[in-house]
Design an enzyme around this catalytic site. Structure first.
Site, short mmCIF file in Angstrom:
data_model
loop_
_atom_site.label_atom_id
_atom_site.label_comp_id
_atom_site.label_asym_id
_atom_site.label_seq_id
_atom_site.Cartn_x
_atom_site.Cartn_y
_atom_site.Cartn_z
N THR A 208 0.51 -1.49 -0.35
CA THR A 208 0.23 -0.45 0.02
C THR A 208 0.51 1.11 0.15
OG1 THR A 208 -1.82 -0.91 1.03
CG2 THR A 208 -1.67 1.28 1.35
N VAL A 237 -12.45 -6.01 1.51
CA VAL A 237 -11.68 -4.56 1.75
C VAL A 237 -10.93 -4.25 3.43
CG1 VAL A 237 -12.98 -2.02 2.51
CG2 VAL A 237 -13.68 -3.57 0.86
N GLY A 238 -9.74 -3.66 2.81
CA GLY A 238 -9.00 -4.33 4.14
C GLY A 238 -9.06 -2.41 4.86
N1 ASP Z 1 -3.22 -2.89 4.12
C1 ASP Z 1 -3.80 -2.78 2.49
C2 ASP Z 1 -4.65 -4.07 2.67
O1 ASP Z 1 -4.79 -5.00 4.61
C3 ASP Z 1 -2.45 -4.03 2.27
C4 ASP Z 1 -1.04 -3.91 2.40
O2 ASP Z 1 -0.20 -3.10 2.41
O3 ASP Z 1 0.21 -4.50 2.85
O4 ASP Z 1 -5.45 -4.20 1.80
#
Ligand code: ASP
Length: 348
Positions: A208, A237-238
């Site tokens: 991200t 959804v994250g």
């Molecule tokens: N935080 C993001 C999610 O959970 C992914 C990531 O940063 O690796 O979608």
């Protein structure tokens, strides 16, 4: 208040010994004092910081706006559009790895320090999720649009409809289908996507960009955008589009953003927690450490197997970063600094 000369006098030695300092920070036991973050002080505004090493290119774009006296909101939007448009970045925007059904779904949010914010979750077919999030903020009475509704809104707003699945990401997905093993890999973010070929459950499976900036007028803004966890369940959804989880901004305090396994960040309202801890008097560094500790407390066994990183800045331009595991990096850009730093981390 630091004048310019004093600021350089303070930061030049830090720049020279930056690697040693950060190595010391990584070895410091939790709770022990950490070396000062690389950039301090209101004299250093404007400033922009981003998660990961690829944040450096994004910072450079944001910097053009900040350096010209522009608004931090415009800067963070322009900045994170860089990795969104990069087909070689398999974790943000175009070329992001798809979900397990082969669909690329994007999560993004944007926030101003006065509480204005907008967000999209599980957006499809539109490269610049961050700009759609901004449009939600500016053109609707809502904060968040998701799924088909988000896509429909974006197309109605004139965003071009595009295929986000590149040959590389399609190949990776088809490889993954052979095993369908869902196991996010710790520190995958730190492995340059272009150095590692995509593998099932391997490199590039999550990542991200979270960016926060303060402009010359002291206005704080943030943006966060991702294609989320590779090969996730369709509809997952994250943390990244959730205000208070993946991003939180308040002009009165500062801002925080996160990267890593979003479920863990959502459980503790991570970025909001970091900002509220700063409001109560913690430095950005202390606040990030406390948020990571909270994740450990909630699930010590689980926490050992995954990565989460927080990046925070207070409205004086002091920076903090902390992660569960070694490997999280962040990029800083000011008038005098343009550098990637390794974050200190919990599991030594
Ligand atoms: N935080 C993001 C999610 O959970 C992914 C990531 O940063 O690796 O979608």
């Amino acid at each position: 208040m630091l004048n310019r000369r004093k600021f350089f006098a303070l930061t030049a030695p830090l720049a020279l010994t930056g690697n040693r300092l950060m190595a010391a920070a990584q070895n410091a036991p939790l709770g022990a004092p950490h070396p000062a973050p690389p950039v301090r002080g209101a004299a250093n505004l404007p400033i922009v910081v981003s998660t990961w090493d690829f944040g450096q290119a994004a910072n450079a774009e944001a910097w053009k706006i900040l350096n010209a006296g522009g608004w931090s909101l415009d800067a963070v939007e322009a900045g994170v559009k860089v990795p969104e448009a990069d087909p070689n970045n398999t974790t943000v925007g175009l070329g992001g790895f798809p979900d397990r059904d082969g669909r690329v779904t994007l999560d993004a949010c944007i926030m101003e320090g006065n509480g204005n914010c907008g967000s999209v979750g599980a957006l499809e077919h539109v490269v610049h999720a961050i700009s759609v999030a901004r449009r939600v903020m500016e053109k609707t009475p809502h904060v968040m649009l998701v799924g088909d509704g988000a896509t429909q809104f974006a197309l109605e707003q004139g965003f071009p409809k595009e295929n986000l699945l590149t040959p590389t990401s399609e190949k990776a997905w088809k490889e993954w289908l052979k095993t369908s093993h869902y196991q996010p890999v710790i520190n995958i973010e730190n492995q340059s996507y272009h150095k590692q070929p995509p593998m099932p459950g391997g490199p590039g499976n999550h990542d991200t960009i979270g960016m926060v900036a303060i402009d010359a007028k002291g206005r704080v803004s943030g943006a966060c955008t991702t294609s989320g966890m590779a090969f996730k369940l369709h509809g997952r959804v994250g943390d990244s589009p959730i205000i208070g989880a993946g991003l939180f901004v308040d002009d009165e305090v500062g801002a925080a953003t996160s990267t890593g396994v979003g479920e863990e960040v959502i459980r503790i309202c991570g970025s909001h927690l970091v900002v509220e801890l700063m409001r109560q008097g913690r430095s950005p560094q202390q606040a990030c450490e406390e948020a990571v500790k909270r994740i450990v407390q909630k699930g010590p066994e689980r926490a050992k197997t995954l990565q989460v990183g927080f990046l925070a800045i207070n409205n004086q331009g002091d920076i903090g970063a902390y992660a569960l595991q070694k490997g999280f990096t962040y990029s800083v850009r000011t008038g005098s600094v343009d550098q990637v730093y390794p974050s200190p981390y919990y599991y030594q």
